[in-house]
Design a protein around this motif. Structure first.
Motif, PDB file in Angstrom:
ATOM      1  N   GLN A 259       0.838  -1.211   0.000  1.00 24.71           N
ATOM      2  CA  GLN A 259       0.000   0.000   0.000  1.00 24.71           C
ATOM      3  C   GLN A 259       0.868   1.254   0.000  1.00 24.71           C
ATOM      4  N   ALA A 260       1.965   1.226   0.761  1.00 24.93           N
ATOM      5  CA  ALA A 260       2.863   2.381   0.798  1.00 24.93           C
ATOM      6  C   ALA A 260       3.510   2.616  -0.571  1.00 24.93           C
ATOM      7  N   PHE A 261       3.938   1.535  -1.247  1.00 27.62           N
ATOM      8  CA  PHE A 261       4.507   1.699  -2.585  1.00 27.62           C
ATOM      9  C   PHE A 261       3.460   2.207  -3.564  1.00 27.62           C
ATOM     10  N   LEU A 262       2.242   1.713  -3.447  1.00 26.97           N
ATOM     11  CA  LEU A 262       1.170   2.195  -4.320  1.00 26.97           C
ATOM     12  C   LEU A 262       0.915   3.674  -4.071  1.00 26.97           C
ATOM     13  N   ASN A 263       0.876   4.071  -2.803  1.00 27.61           N
ATOM     14  CA  ASN A 263       0.709   5.490  -2.462  1.00 27.61           C
ATOM     15  C   ASN A 263       1.856   6.323  -3.016  1.00 27.61           C
ATOM     16  N   LEU A 264       3.062   5.795  -2.933  1.00 27.75           N
ATOM     17  CA  LEU A 264       4.223   6.513  -3.445  1.00 27.75           C
ATOM     18  C   LEU A 264       4.148   6.666  -4.963  1.00 27.75           C
ATOM     19  N   SER A 265       3.650   5.663  -5.644  1.00 27.60           N
ATOM     20  CA  SER A 265       3.553   5.747  -7.106  1.00 27.60           C
ATOM     21  C   SER A 265       2.525   6.783  -7.550  1.00 27.60           C
ATOM     22  N   ARG A 266       1.686   7.213  -6.607  1.00 23.25           N
ATOM     23  CA  ARG A 266       0.671   8.243  -6.887  1.00 23.25           C
ATOM     24  C   ARG A 266       0.975   9.541  -6.138  1.00 23.25           C
ATOM     25  N   ALA A 267       2.211   9.741  -5.759  1.00 25.68           N
ATOM     26  CA  ALA A 267       2.586  10.835  -4.864  1.00 25.68           C
ATOM     27  C   ALA A 267       2.699  12.190  -5.540  1.00 25.68           C
ATOM     28  N   SER A 268       2.365  12.288  -6.789  1.00 30.66           N
ATOM     29  CA  SER A 268       2.533  13.576  -7.481  1.00 30.66           C
ATOM     30  C   SER A 268       1.668  14.674  -6.866  1.00 30.66           C
ATOM     31  N   GLN A 269       0.595  14.311  -6.153  1.00 25.32           N
ATOM     32  CA  GLN A 269      -0.262  15.317  -5.533  1.00 25.32           C
ATOM     33  C   GLN A 269       0.306  15.819  -4.202  1.00 25.32           C
ATOM     34  N   LEU A 270       1.310  15.131  -3.668  1.00 24.05           N
ATOM     35  CA  LEU A 270       1.869  15.486  -2.363  1.00 24.05           C
ATOM     36  C   LEU A 270       2.978  16.521  -2.515  1.00 24.05           C
ATOM     37  N   ASP A 271       3.147  17.354  -1.473  1.00 26.73           N
ATOM     38  CA  ASP A 271       4.294  18.270  -1.508  1.00 26.73           C
ATOM     39  C   ASP A 271       5.567  17.476  -1.203  1.00 26.73           C
ATOM     40  N   LEU A 272       6.715  18.118  -1.383  1.00 27.81           N
ATOM     41  CA  LEU A 272       7.992  17.409  -1.271  1.00 27.81           C
ATOM     42  C   LEU A 272       8.227  16.830   0.126  1.00 27.81           C
ATOM     43  N   GLU A 273       7.846  17.557   1.161  1.00 31.60           N
ATOM     44  CA  GLU A 273       8.052  17.044   2.524  1.00 31.60           C
ATOM     45  C   GLU A 273       7.166  15.825   2.784  1.00 31.60           C
ATOM     46  N   GLN A 274       5.940  15.843   2.282  1.00 30.91           N
ATOM     47  CA  GLN A 274       5.055  14.679   2.434  1.00 30.91           C
ATOM     48  C   GLN A 274       5.631  13.468   1.688  1.00 30.91           C
ATOM     49  N   GLN A 275       6.186  13.715   0.507  1.00 27.10           N
ATOM     50  CA  GLN A 275       6.810  12.632  -0.249  1.00 27.10           C
ATOM     51  C   GLN A 275       7.996  12.053   0.520  1.00 27.10           C
ATOM     52  N   ARG A 276       8.828  12.930   1.068  1.00 27.27           N
ATOM     53  CA  ARG A 276       9.997  12.477   1.823  1.00 27.27           C
ATOM     54  C   ARG A 276       9.563  11.645   3.038  1.00 27.27           C
ATOM     55  N   LEU A 277       8.542  12.090   3.747  1.00 28.66           N
ATOM     56  CA  LEU A 277       8.047  11.345   4.906  1.00 28.66           C
ATOM     57  C   LEU A 277       7.484   9.986   4.493  1.00 28.66           C
ATOM     58  N   LEU A 278       6.784   9.945   3.384  1.00 27.30           N
ATOM     59  CA  LEU A 278       6.252   8.682   2.878  1.00 27.30           C
ATOM     60  C   LEU A 278       7.382   7.713   2.541  1.00 27.30           C
ATOM     61  N   VAL A 279       8.432   8.215   1.922  1.00 29.12           N
ATOM     62  CA  VAL A 279       9.582   7.379   1.582  1.00 29.12           C
ATOM     63  C   VAL A 279      10.268   6.881   2.852  1.00 29.12           C
ATOM     64  N   GLN A 280      10.432   7.758   3.846  1.00 25.84           N
ATOM     65  CA  GLN A 280      11.066   7.350   5.103  1.00 25.84           C
ATOM     66  C   GLN A 280      10.279   6.237   5.787  1.00 25.84           C
ATOM     67  N   LYS A 281       8.972   6.390   5.855  1.00 27.03           N
ATOM     68  CA  LYS A 281       8.135   5.370   6.485  1.00 27.03           C
ATOM     69  C   LYS A 281       8.213   4.053   5.713  1.00 27.03           C
ATOM     70  N   LEU A 282       8.191   4.141   4.405  1.00 31.07           N
ATOM     71  CA  LEU A 282       8.284   2.949   3.572  1.00 31.07           C
ATOM     72  C   LEU A 282       9.621   2.259   3.793  1.00 31.07           C
ATOM     73  N   ARG A 283      10.697   3.018   3.814  1.00 34.81           N
ATOM     74  CA  ARG A 283      12.032   2.470   4.031  1.00 34.81           C
ATOM     75  C   ARG A 283      12.108   1.748   5.376  1.00 34.81           C
ATOM     76  N   GLN A 284      11.567   2.367   6.415  1.00 36.50           N
ATOM     77  CA  GLN A 284      11.587   1.758   7.745  1.00 36.50           C
ATOM     78  C   GLN A 284      10.752   0.478   7.782  1.00 36.50           C
ATOM     79  N   ARG A 285       9.585   0.515   7.175  1.00 34.73           N
ATOM     80  CA  ARG A 285       8.724  -0.676   7.178  1.00 34.73           C
ATOM     81  C   ARG A 285       9.338  -1.819   6.388  1.00 34.73           C
ATOM     82  N   LEU A 286       9.925  -1.496   5.272  1.00 32.18           N
ATOM     83  CA  LEU A 286      10.566  -2.531   4.462  1.00 32.18           C
ATOM     84  C   LEU A 286      11.759  -3.136   5.205  1.00 32.18           C
TER      85      LEU A 286
END
Length: 189
Positions: free
Chosen positions: A23-50
């Motif tokens: 779900q996090a990867f799917l959200n990331l693949s649709r992240a164009s609507q997010l600002d840069l800080e939201q994208q960075r936080l999403l990537v950090q959370k995904l990295r930690q979960r993985l």
């Protein structure tokens, strides 16, 4: 196999991690609507979960299943193959996540979708093989004990990380945390 009352079994946690990561990867693949800080936080959370997922597989799930299977060469070979497939994906995942975290402006949404598809296929194959083996060969008590030990190990590694800022990290620790560790400036993906 029934779930344990204290939050589910090891296999339940493992399968749930699959869903959360996908779900996090799917959200990331649709992240164009997010600002840069939201994208960075999403990537950090995904990295930690993985990273936590890979640690769970390496240090809890597969060792427990191997011990339960004994000397069955065909099934052990299947597990080795699944683990190797995941290890083969780690460099690409690590590189993508570190680049996306360092420079979210250049986040490659197509690469995120590609990685989502790769992981989805990997996780489906793992679940098809591992869940039935767990149900047949691993007792609920053994699962609960292994999950308890894994959580203690995770707490200990978190404590180690926070107290070891000035110490040089051992290579084993770097390998174990391959997805979570930051890429240092002279390193390249």
């Amino acid at each position: 196999m029934a779930s344990s009352p204290a939050g589910g079994t090891l296999a339940d946690l493992w399968a749930n991690q699959h869903r959360v990561i996908l779900q996090a990867f799917l959200n990331l693949s649709r992240a164009s609507q997010l600002d840069l800080e939201q994208q960075r936080l999403l990537v950090q959370k995904l990295r930690q979960r993985l990273s936590r997922h890979i640690q769970l597989e390496r240090h809890a799930l597969y060792p427990l299943l191997r011990a339960a299977l004994g000397a069955d060469p065909d099934r052990l070979s299947q597990l080795d193959g699944l683990e190797q497939q995941m290890r083969d994906q780690i460099p690409e995942l690590t590189c993508f996540l570190h680049q996306a975290e360092r420079d979210p402006q250049r986040l490659d949404l197509g690469a995120a979708l590609h990685l989502y598809q790769q992981l989805r296929a990997q996780f489906m194959q793992e679940e098809k093989v591992v869940q039935p083996l767990f149900a047949q060969h691993v007792s609920l008590e053994a699962e609960e004990q292994q999950l308890h030990l894994f959580r203690k190990r995770l707490q200990a590694s978190t404590t180690f990380q926070s107290s070891a800022n000035s110490r040089r990290t051992k290579m084993e620790e770097w390998e174990r945390q391959a997805v979570t560790r930051p890429v240092l400036s002279p390193e390249r993906c």
